[in-house]
Scaffold this active site. Structure first.
Site, PDB file in Angstrom:
ATOM      1  N   ASN A 395       2.572   7.980  -4.088  1.00 46.91           N
ATOM      2  CA  ASN A 395       1.280   8.467  -3.594  1.00 46.91           C
ATOM      3  C   ASN A 395       0.277   7.328  -3.461  1.00 46.91           C
ATOM      4  O   ASN A 395      -0.537   7.304  -2.524  1.00 46.91           O
ATOM      5  CB  ASN A 395       0.741   9.545  -4.537  1.00 46.91           C
ATOM      6  CG  ASN A 395      -0.528  10.173  -4.006  1.00 46.91           C
ATOM      7  OD1 ASN A 395      -0.512  10.906  -3.018  1.00 46.91           O
ATOM      8  ND2 ASN A 395      -1.652   9.889  -4.658  1.00 46.91           N
ATOM      9  N   ASN A 401      -3.724   2.244   1.811  1.00 48.37           N
ATOM     10  CA  ASN A 401      -4.053   1.721   3.134  1.00 48.37           C
ATOM     11  C   ASN A 401      -3.372   2.610   4.167  1.00 48.37           C
ATOM     12  O   ASN A 401      -2.226   2.380   4.543  1.00 48.37           O
ATOM     13  CB  ASN A 401      -3.589   0.269   3.262  1.00 48.37           C
ATOM     14  CG  ASN A 401      -4.076  -0.395   4.535  1.00 48.37           C
ATOM     15  OD1 ASN A 401      -4.506   0.263   5.482  1.00 48.37           O
ATOM     16  ND2 ASN A 401      -4.026  -1.716   4.570  1.00 48.37           N
ATOM     17  N   HIS A 405       0.007   2.079   6.477  1.00 50.42           N
ATOM     18  CA  HIS A 405       1.056   3.039   6.118  1.00 50.42           C
ATOM     19  C   HIS A 405       1.513   3.845   7.326  1.00 50.42           C
ATOM     20  O   HIS A 405       2.716   4.104   7.497  1.00 50.42           O
ATOM     21  CB  HIS A 405       0.557   3.984   5.020  1.00 50.42           C
ATOM     22  CG  HIS A 405       1.491   5.121   4.741  1.00 50.42           C
ATOM     23  ND1 HIS A 405       1.364   6.348   5.365  1.00 50.42           N
ATOM     24  CD2 HIS A 405       2.577   5.210   3.949  1.00 50.42           C
ATOM     25  CE1 HIS A 405       2.331   7.143   4.942  1.00 50.42           C
ATOM     26  NE2 HIS A 405       3.071   6.494   4.081  1.00 50.42           N
ATOM     27  N   TYR A 413       9.978   3.588   9.017  1.00 53.56           N
ATOM     28  CA  TYR A 413      10.744   4.627   8.308  1.00 53.56           C
ATOM     29  C   TYR A 413      11.294   5.673   9.269  1.00 53.56           C
ATOM     30  O   TYR A 413      12.497   5.976   9.265  1.00 53.56           O
ATOM     31  CB  TYR A 413       9.839   5.273   7.263  1.00 53.56           C
ATOM     32  CG  TYR A 413      10.496   6.373   6.473  1.00 53.56           C
ATOM     33  CD1 TYR A 413      11.382   6.086   5.440  1.00 53.56           C
ATOM     34  CD2 TYR A 413      10.219   7.709   6.750  1.00 53.56           C
ATOM     35  CE1 TYR A 413      11.977   7.099   4.710  1.00 53.56           C
ATOM     36  CE2 TYR A 413      10.812   8.726   6.029  1.00 53.56           C
ATOM     37  CZ  TYR A 413      11.693   8.417   5.011  1.00 53.56           C
ATOM     38  OH  TYR A 413      12.284   9.424   4.293  1.00 53.56           O
ATOM     39  N   HIS A 440       3.592  -9.466   3.356  1.00 55.00           N
ATOM     40  CA  HIS A 440       2.550  -9.811   2.378  1.00 55.00           C
ATOM     41  C   HIS A 440       2.748 -11.229   1.845  1.00 55.00           C
ATOM     42  O   HIS A 440       1.783 -12.001   1.738  1.00 55.00           O
ATOM     43  CB  HIS A 440       2.568  -8.808   1.220  1.00 55.00           C
ATOM     44  CG  HIS A 440       1.848  -7.534   1.512  1.00 55.00           C
ATOM     45  ND1 HIS A 440       2.410  -6.522   2.241  1.00 55.00           N
ATOM     46  CD2 HIS A 440       0.597  -7.103   1.171  1.00 55.00           C
ATOM     47  CE1 HIS A 440       1.548  -5.515   2.332  1.00 55.00           C
ATOM     48  NE2 HIS A 440       0.442  -5.841   1.691  1.00 55.00           N
TER      49      HIS A 440
END
Length: 529
Positions: A395, A401, A405, A413, A440
């Site tokens: 969660n 973000n 996402h 995904y 990142h």
């Protein structure tokens, strides 16, 4: 026994007095009855009010539960018309739906309307003022002056001219080349003999150009011109943003053109240039030809938000100067490297680490994105959700973000599941984690000028482990405490290790190309005395 008789006048006066007392008592009783009725009526209205509020709360609770159930998509079974159905199939159907944009405000803007939440914001402003006063006091005691010198800021944002023209080249390329390449491909797709050959050829040519202009060119600018850290991050983050924007534009537009063949005598329908230009500046990574728009720009909101961004910039400066530099500067750090000093340094870094995390969230995900949303009249302001209330790491990843996402969910995904015929969900999730961790780490490595995969390890190893152990089944408030404790420790580790490596790179520069030189310099640098 004899009784004394009262005088006639006094008797009459007593008669009248008794009548008066009777009238006053009746009047008093009437007033008391009215007050009692008023009290009863108030009690009745209060009961009605409570019943109405309970009914409204129950209805809102049902709506919220339904919305949360639909968004969470649990893999449980339900009975419909006497038949047991698996909600996994309904989740698969909802996965086919695209993101819907709607008019909604940012969560913090709504929370700041509450005086209690606004007080927390005032507390952070007070801490900023304390930082300013403490810096002035220390400078006056040590050097006898009352002038704030922001030398760290001027160093970090140096060579802005180089950053400006590098950004201009990336922007012009992103604006023109992908758009007109798509137009060229779309104009020939339905009439070309080999649709697959045209698509592969166009895709390979565009990928090669993308690799050179948006892939290698920003790296060349950062390395060749030796940009300072903040300027490096501007170039690299804009590079990543442009790549994600162009991919979304192609991914959303190409399937629509392939499915909708133009009729005879009609030309293919292309996305307008103005919609693509608007997309490059609006705060979303999902392309649409139109978005919900506000009616006007609130210039007061723009000014206040811009002021908060500048305040966050100086806030970060004071955190680094007052809480990080004194701990890790070699002149002030005379203890030899050991497990003890490392553990102490990590715990010293927890406070500045979590403050920098909250500061980055507020400055970028709230202020910066809302600033551009207001200037572009972009109405959907859900850039984040209430991640601070999360009791599970899945969660937290979904709500921290929302902008990034959504891009990872729809183009990473969901597309992975589509290619695998909705199988290998765990592999799809892991692939998204790995890609996110690599990006990142790439941003941090290019921004700091050295490779030290702390972020990658925390994200790809511990993040994945927490994602499966602290899943959405964890609803107890205890897990919210655990999540925050993990964030505190993780931020402390990152600030500690990156600060140590920064000074080690300065005082112990690399001298060769051996395999040992690829290891972090803080592991072997012995500048501490």
């Amino acid at each position: 026994m004899a009784t004394a008789e009262l005088p006639t006048g006094l008797w009459r006066r007593n008669i009248k007095g008794g009548q008066t007392d009777d009238i006053s008592s009746r009047t008093g009783n009437h007033v008391n009855m009215q007050e009692e009725d008023q009290r009863q009526w108030q009690k009745y209205t209060q009961k009605v009010k409570l019943k109405v509020l309970e009914q409204v709360q129950d209805q809102l609770g049902e709506i919220l539960d339904r919305a949360l159930t639909e968004s969470a998509q649990p893999l449980t079974q339900s009975t419909v018309n006497g038949k047991t159905t698996n909600k996994q199939s309904s989740r698969s159907q909802r996965m086919d739906h695209d993101k819907v944009f709607m008019e909604r405000a940012s969560l913090l803007d709504e929370l700041f309307e509450i005086s209690h939440i606004r007080t927390i914001y005032h507390m952070f402003v007070a801490v900023l003022l304390i930082f300013c006063m403490s810096t002035l006091a220390v400078d006056y005691i040590d050097q006898g002056r009352l002038v704030l010198e922001f030398d760290l800021l001027s160093f970090a944002f140096g060579k802005l001219g180089t950053v400006t023209w590098a950004w201009g080249i990336m922007f012009v390329y992103t604006l023109l080349v992908p758009y007109y390449t798509l137009l060229f491909w779309a104009s020939m797709y339905h009439s070309f003999p080999s649709k697959l050959g045209l698509s592969l050829g166009t895709g390979l040519v565009l990928s090669a150009i993308q690799t050179c202009v948006l892939g290698l060119y920003p790296i060349y600018v950062v390395v060749h011109h030796q940009l300072p850290p903040a300027s490096r991050f501007i170039v690299i983050l804009e590079q990543i943003r442009f790549l994600m924007k162009t991919y979304s534009f192609m991914r959303e537009t190409a399937p629509h053109i392939m499915k909708n063949a133009p009729k005879e005598g009609e030309s293919p329908r292309f996305p307008t240039f103005s919609s693509y230009l608007y997309f490059l500046f609006c705060p979303t990574l999902i392309y649409r030809e139109s978005y919900p728009r506000n009616s006007h720009i609130r210039w007061k909101y723009v000014g206040v938000t811009l002021g908060m961004i500048l305040g966050c910039l100086f806030y970060g400066y004071f955190i680094l100067v007052r809480l990080c530099v004194p701990v890790f500067r070699p002149e002030n750090n005379n203890q030899p490297f050991s497990k003890r000093t490392m553990i102490l340094a990590v715990f010293h870094s927890i406070l500045p680490g979590i403050m920098l995390l909250l500061l980055c969230f507020f400055a970028f995900l709230h202020c910066w994105l809302n600033l551009f949303a207001e200037l572009m009249r972009f109405a959907d302001r859900m850039f984040y959700k209430d991640w601070w209330n999360s009791t599970s790491f899945p969660n937290y990843y979904r709500t921290w973000n929302v902008v990034v996402h959504d891009w990872l969910y729809y183009y990473g995904y969901r597309d992975f599941l589509w290619l695998s015929n909705r199988k290998f969900r765990t592999a799809a999730m892991l692939s998204v984690f790995i890609v996110s961790a690599i990006v990142h780490e790439y941003a941090l490595a290019m921004g700091f000028g050295f490779f030290y995969p702390v972020m990658f390890c925390l994200f790809a190893i511990f993040g994945v482990a927490f994602n499966f152990t602290m899943n959405d089944k964890r609803q107890s408030p205890v897990f919210n405490i655990i999540m925050w404790a993990c964030l505190f420790i993780g931020q402390g580790v990152q600030v500690c290790l990156y600060c140590q490596e920064w000074y080690a790179q300065i005082h112990c520069p690399r001298t060769g190309n051996s395999l040992q030189e690829l290891l972090p310099r803080s592991w072997s640098c012995s500048y501490q005395r």
